[in-house]
Enzyme design. Structure first.
Site, PDB file in Angstrom:
ATOM      1  N   ARG A 400       0.823  -0.979   0.107  1.00  0.00           N
ATOM      2  CA  ARG A 400      -0.077   0.160  -0.119  1.00  0.00           C
ATOM      3  C   ARG A 400       0.680   1.310   0.084  1.00  0.00           C
ATOM      4  O   ARG A 400       1.866   1.089   0.856  1.00  0.00           O
ATOM      5  CB  ARG A 400      -1.016   0.058   1.184  1.00  0.00           C
ATOM      6  CG  ARG A 400      -1.899   1.354   1.357  1.00  0.00           C
ATOM      7  CD  ARG A 400      -2.952   1.111   2.307  1.00  0.00           C
ATOM      8  NE  ARG A 400      -2.742   1.158   3.614  1.00  0.00           N
ATOM      9  CZ  ARG A 400      -2.667  -0.124   4.241  1.00  0.00           C
ATOM     10  NH1 ARG A 400      -2.914  -1.095   3.793  1.00  0.00           N
ATOM     11  NH2 ARG A 400      -2.322  -0.065   5.601  1.00  0.00           N
ATOM     12  N   GLU A 402       0.500   5.252   0.680  1.00  0.00           N
ATOM     13  CA  GLU A 402      -0.679   6.331   1.022  1.00  0.00           C
ATOM     14  C   GLU A 402      -0.015   7.528   1.426  1.00  0.00           C
ATOM     15  O   GLU A 402       0.873   7.702   2.242  1.00  0.00           O
ATOM     16  CB  GLU A 402      -1.346   5.771   2.245  1.00  0.00           C
ATOM     17  CG  GLU A 402      -2.415   6.699   2.940  1.00  0.00           C
ATOM     18  CD  GLU A 402      -3.085   5.993   4.273  1.00  0.00           C
ATOM     19  OE1 GLU A 402      -2.445   5.186   4.880  1.00  0.00           O
ATOM     20  OE2 GLU A 402      -3.932   6.619   4.617  1.00  0.00           O
TER      21      GLU A 402
HETATM   22  N1  GLY Z   1      -4.631   4.211   8.723  1.00  0.00           N
HETATM   23  C1  GLY Z   1      -5.958   4.204   8.503  1.00  0.00           C
HETATM   24  C2  GLY Z   1      -6.228   4.191   7.084  1.00  0.00           C
HETATM   25  O1  GLY Z   1      -5.253   4.314   6.269  1.00  0.00           O
HETATM   26  O2  GLY Z   1      -7.251   4.357   6.856  1.00  0.00           O
HETATM   27 MN    MN Z   2      -5.912   6.087   5.315  1.00  0.00          MN
HETATM   28 MN    MN Z   3      -3.245   4.589   6.818  1.00  0.00          MN
END
Ligand code: GLY
Ligand code: MN
Ligand code: MN
Length: 434
Positions: A400, A402
């Site tokens: 992931r 982010e």
């Molecule tokens: N850490 C929580 C999310 O990525 O939504």
């Molecule tokens: Mn998040």
């Molecule tokens: Mn997150």
């Protein structure tokens, strides 16, 4: 802290209310056992309107021709301050936080009866906290008990969160500055994690490095329980045990962000424990990175909330076909939802004082258009568990990526760019390890 910022927010809420009275309590303290408490965290709505950090406090706003903002808080108490520290007390709090008036919190129940009587509407977050609901209902019933003396209870109870959520959704200059700080500290923590991860170290050791950086930089706490997930653990979306040792050849997924001055960051980075991506890890990583780039291109004023998710989904689904995780056509895979086996969450959420922040995602049934000043995460992923019908080289690869985006006039700004993300940047940073 500029008290005028908070006074302006109260004035905006009073304007949105039009008439009536609003009651906005802060969060209760919670006992963990005997006389030990869980770490205290104020209520986000309350703090957004006050900047007041103490527990046992409540804001009352009275709309009308001469709007008033009142604070109820703990009284000064020399004995208690010896044990638990400074309390403002109503007089100093009124002055420091810019309220029209302030009263001891012990007088709240009686004062509420006086203040609610005759108001056309009560703006309150019914259902959020049972103890406060009980106090509010008791106050309403005491007003109703006085009807024969001419008292009148509000005809309407409205959810004060509806107006506040809309306000919190578009961040003001102070909030954007606070979010930049949370993002910078969190990005530094991810860099520290990349510099310290190595085969044989434990997930909790890397968690400790993150926490060290958060606190060293003055952040109060993690914004949510950090996920430090080596190897197959990365395919458990809410893995928070952080108890396993890191293995040579595995990836490490870290989802961690701090809360600094009440604002959250929420960053995920995925990198190889040994500092070098394998060819299979590289394939999945580049796919998720391409999906994130597509999503980021979908974040701009006027674009629908869902555009980023739809863009990421198309890239991911095509990649899953290319990697032989799925078979069929792109449209078929999107239509059937087969991609959900490897990508089962959405591509982002609002971010602010709460990690999953306040605000509706749809308006009148349609995804809402983005607006400058909104802040959101952009977090595509791909999680490949071991299974007979999955190419062996891809087993247990969970990725992931982010970041936190601020919608700007012309597109968006990524607030978390200081956390390395390209394969080249990650490998270069990790090559500097001793
Ligand atoms: N850490 C929580 C999310 O990525 O939504
Ligand atoms: Mn998040
Ligand atoms: Mn997150």
């Amino acid at each position: 802290m500029d008290k005028q910022v908070f006074a302006d927010r109260r004035a905006r809420l009073l304007g949105a209310m039009g008439s009536g009275i609003a009651v906005i309590p802060t969060a209760p303290e919670r006992v963990r056992n005997r006389d030990s408490h869980y770490p205290y965290r104020h209520d986000s709505y309350f703090y957004y309107l006050s900047g007041f950090p103490e527990p046992e406090a409540c804001i009352v706003l009275v709309a009308g021709d001469t709007p008033r903002a009142l604070l109820f808080c703990r009284e000064k108490d020399a004995e208690k301050e010896v044990w638990d520290g400074f309390r403002h007390g109503p007089d100093a709090a009124r002055e420091a936080f810019g309220f029209d008036d302030a009263f001891p919190v012990g007088s709240l129940d009686d004062k509420l009866v006086e203040l609610i009587a005759g108001q056309p509407a009560l703006h309150y977050s019914m259902g959020h906290d049972a103890a406060w609901d009980g106090r509010i209902v008791a106050a309403l019933n005491r007003v109703r008990a006085g009807v024969r003396n001419g008292a009148r209870a509000p005809a309407e109870i409205r959810d004060v969160r509806i107006a506040l959520d809309e306000m919190r959704l578009v961040k003001d200059a102070q909030e954007i500055a606070d979010m930049r700080r949370a993002a910078d500290i969190s990005a530094a923590a991810h860099r520290r994690a990349m510099r310290t991860a190595a085969p044989g170290r434990f997930e909790y050791e890397i968690e400790a490095e993150l926490m060290h950086e958060f606190r060293r930089c003055g952040a109060q706490a993690p914004a949510y329980p950090p996920i430090v997930a080596g190897g197959a653990n990365a395919c458990i979306l809410h893995y928070v045990g952080n108890s396993q040792s890191l293995r040579d050849g595995d990836l490490l997924l870290i989802d961690a962000g701090c809360e600094a001055d009440s604002y959250a960051a929420d960053i995920t980075r995925t990198f190889p424990v040994n500092g070098k991506f394998s060819p299979a890890q590289r394939d999945v990583y580049e796919l998720v990175l391409a999906a994130q780039r597509a999503a980021i291109a979908g974040i701009a004023p006027g674009k629908a909330w869902d555009a980023a998710h739809e863009a990421a989904l198309r890239v991911l689904a095509q990649g899953m076909l290319d990697l032989k995780l799925l078979s069929g056509s792109l449209d078929g895979v999107l239509e059937s939802g087969a991609y959900r086996r490897f990508y089962m969450h959405r591509t982002g959420h609002w971010l602010g004082m709460d990690v999953h922040d306040a605000g509706d995602y749809k308006l009148d049934g349609a995804w809402r258009p983005l607006q400058a000043g909104m802040t959101l995460t952009v977090e595509p992923g791909c999680y490949i568990r071991a299974a007979d019908d999955v190419p062996r080289a891809l087993w247990n690869i969970g990725v992931r990526i982010e970041d936190n985006a601020l919608v700007t006039g012309g597109g968006c700004e990524i607030l978390t760019d200081a956390a390395p993300k390209s394969i080249g940047d990650i490998e270069a940073l990790m090559a500097q390890r001793g």
